[in-house]
Scaffold this active site. Structure first.
Site, mmCIF file in Angstrom:
data_model
loop_
_atom_site.group_PDB
_atom_site.id
_atom_site.type_symbol
_atom_site.label_atom_id
_atom_site.label_comp_id
_atom_site.label_asym_id
_atom_site.label_seq_id
_atom_site.Cartn_x
_atom_site.Cartn_y
_atom_site.Cartn_z
ATOM 1 N N GLY A 1 0.787 -1.230 0.000
ATOM 2 C CA GLY A 1 0.000 0.000 0.000
ATOM 3 C C GLY A 1 0.814 1.273 0.000
ATOM 4 N N GLY B 1 3.344 -3.410 -4.136
ATOM 5 C CA GLY B 1 2.975 -3.672 -5.536
ATOM 6 C C GLY B 1 3.193 -2.395 -6.335
ATOM 7 N NE ARG C 1 -5.173 2.662 -10.496
ATOM 8 C CZ ARG C 1 -4.850 3.891 -10.123
ATOM 9 N NH1 ARG C 1 -4.349 4.747 -11.001
ATOM 10 N NH2 ARG C 1 -5.006 4.285 -8.888
ATOM 11 C CB CYS D 1 -18.655 2.182 -27.601
ATOM 12 S SG CYS D 1 -18.077 2.241 -29.287
HETATM 13 C C1 LIG Z 1 -3.156 -5.207 -3.182
HETATM 14 C C2 LIG Z 1 -2.364 -5.801 -2.082
HETATM 15 C C3 LIG Z 1 -1.020 -5.480 -1.945
HETATM 16 C C4 LIG Z 1 -0.315 -4.465 -2.817
HETATM 17 O O1 LIG Z 1 -0.885 -3.213 -2.709
HETATM 18 P P1 LIG Z 1 -0.146 -1.951 -3.395
HETATM 19 O O2 LIG Z 1 -1.051 -0.818 -3.095
HETATM 20 O O3 LIG Z 1 -0.087 -2.257 -4.860
HETATM 21 O O4 LIG Z 1 1.204 -1.849 -2.787
HETATM 22 C C5 LIG Z 1 -0.303 -6.119 -0.962
HETATM 23 N N1 LIG Z 1 -0.884 -7.011 -0.133
HETATM 24 C C6 LIG Z 1 -2.191 -7.337 -0.238
HETATM 25 C C7 LIG Z 1 -2.750 -8.332 0.689
HETATM 26 C C8 LIG Z 1 -2.975 -6.740 -1.209
HETATM 27 O O5 LIG Z 1 -4.268 -7.045 -1.282
#
Ligand SMILES: *Cc1c(COP(=O)(O)O)cnc(C)c1O
Length: 447
Positions: free
Chosen positions: A263, A307, A345, A376
């Site tokens: 996150g 991520g 997004r 569309c």
């Molecule tokens: C989505 C997710 C992540 C990665 O989140 P990012 O915002 O992309 O860093 C990591 N752990 C879990 C359990 C997730 O659901």
């Protein structure tokens, strides 16, 4: 020349937001990883995802090396859902990162891409029995148990196979990353994990500890995404350790691993101001150190699951400009050859992006335009309002920071083809995912 150009830009308008190795060359073309994006667009076509490999490596190392320099046992586990393909897993292996997966398809891709199964962590709130059996058979290192149904399902699969499995369990500590506060709704009202406040997490712990097939390594939490400051993580660490310490008192159980999830925020536009990976890691380690000392809890291994923060800023999408529609006094639309099929997004949750012309950076007087796609749907908008110089058909328009949750959410709406993905590094380009073909498009259709 470059200096002159930058001076010129500074007089007219602000320099666009550039990440990693991105710059402009003497032809006023955007280059990434030493490759001219105009040449890449000619070679591979558009829309095209261009990934700056050096930037991915730097991000990965920023997390990994900070833990190592602090002497903390760790695992940095990339969240595959942000973007994955064979080439990405190869890169993760090179950088000694693990990965988290949320489906059998991601497990399959990760292993095909060369990821060691023991470095894979399997998440998900509704893993099917087929997926769990597949994970066990493939030797997936850690399964993160999400609910009571899964405890029974996994245990039965392991019983049948005569195997044991290392697991963690996901708990929702009731910390809201937005408000940096402990609250009872918000994070608690989630489809993921075991709730702490109602006692479910404690019940889960007892059941997992009592199960001879499950080898419990520790606890996991994930408090949100696109978090800019450390405070939410600090609150979560504090809350997690209080819970873990209660369990130590009640059951004599201490975790080996504390998994703080992902996150960590990134920059999409100039308005975003996230911490660097290093700062997040230092803050988490400090908080764990403080709480462990306070509670006399033995210092656990720390895992994180970034991520977006590894892959978002490394990705740039190059589009070709096509039609325009100017409604006097109302709005000027500029359409590109992609849209909600390659980046859903903005349509899905009003995500903001920045962009500029990739084939001729310019300080000419600008006008606010809306960048729309070719799908569309009136909601097929990529950027609601952006100042651009006069644009012509054939211009290349770059949207930056599209590396996360762009290609991974790509779809074939309107039977448009999914774009190609190219990795660039040190002046060399290599195809990571080829552009879809018409044959691919009908490959699943039966007559
Ligand atoms: C989505 C997710 C992540 C990665 O989140 P990012 O915002 O992309 O860093 C990591 N752990 C879990 C359990 C997730 O659901």
């Amino acid at each position: 020349m470059l200096l002159f150009l930058i001076n010129q830009i500074e007089e007219g308008e602000e320099m666009p937001l550039l990440f990693g190795t991105a710059k402009f060359n003497e032809q006023k073309h955007l280059t990434i990883g030493g490759c001219d994006t105009v040449a890449l667009a000619e070679k591979y076509g558009t829309p095209l995802f261009v990934y700056d490999v050096e930037h991915i490596r730097q991000r990965a190392r920023g997390f990994k090396q900070t833990f190592n320099s602090l002497g903390v046992k760790n695992k940095v586990i990339y969240a595959s859902k942000a973007f994955c393909c064979l080439a990405m897993y190869k890169l993760l292996e090179e950088e000694e990162l693990g990965c988290d997966v949320v489906s059998a398809g991601e497990i399959y891709t990760a292993i095909k891409g060369g990821m060691s199964p023991e470095n894979i962590e399997f998440h998900g709130n509704n893993k099917t029995s087929e997926e769990l059996a597949f994970a066990v058979d493939q030797g997936v290192g850690t399964i993160i148990i999400d609910n009571f149904y899964e405890i029974d399902l996994l245990s039965a699969i392991l019983e049948e196979k005569g195997k044991k499995q290392e697991v963690m369990f996901r708990i929702t500590p009731g910390v809201d990353a937005e408000t940096h506060d402990y609250i009872l709704t918000g994070q608690v009202d989630s489809k993921f994990g075991f709730d702490v406040a109602s006692g479910q997490a404690t019940d889960a712990l007892e059941r997992i500890l009592a199960d001879e097939h499950l080898v419990l390594k520790g606890a996991h939490c994930h408090i949100g995404s696109q978090i800019f400051s450390a405070e939410g993580f600090l609150a979560a660490v504090e809350k997690m350790l209080l819970i873990l310490n209660e369990w130590k008192q009640s059951f004599g159980y201490s975790v080996d691993v504390l998994n703080m999830g992902g996150g960590f925020g990134v920059q999409y536009t100039k308005a975003d101001d996230p911490l660097e990976p290093e700062a997040f890691v230092k803050a988490i380690v400090n908080a764990v150190t403080g709480q462990c000392e306070l509670l006399d809890y033995s210092f656990p291994e720390i895992w994180i699951e970034p991520g977006r923060s590894i892959i978002a800023e490394a990705g740039t999408t190059i589009y070709t400009v096509g039609s325009q529609k100017s409604i006097p006094g109302v709005r000027h639309y500029v359409a590109v050859d992609g849209g909600m099929g390659d980046n859903i997004r903005p349509a899905l949750y009003d995500a903001q992006y920045d962009g500029f012309l990739a084939n001729r950076i310019s300080a000419e007087p600008s006008e606010e335009v809306r960048i729309v796609g070719k799908y569309c749907e009136s909601g097929d908008v990529l950027i609601k309002g952006i100042e651009l110089p006069p644009v012509q058909a054939g211009d290349l328009f770059a949207i930056t920071s599209t590396g996360a949750y762009g290609y991974s959410m790509a779809n074939n709406y309107n039977r448009n083809l999914k774009p190609a993905v190219v990795f660039v590094e040190n002046g060399e380009d290599r195809l990571a995912i080829r552009r879809e073909s018409f044959e691919d498009l009908i490959a699943l259709d039966c007559q």
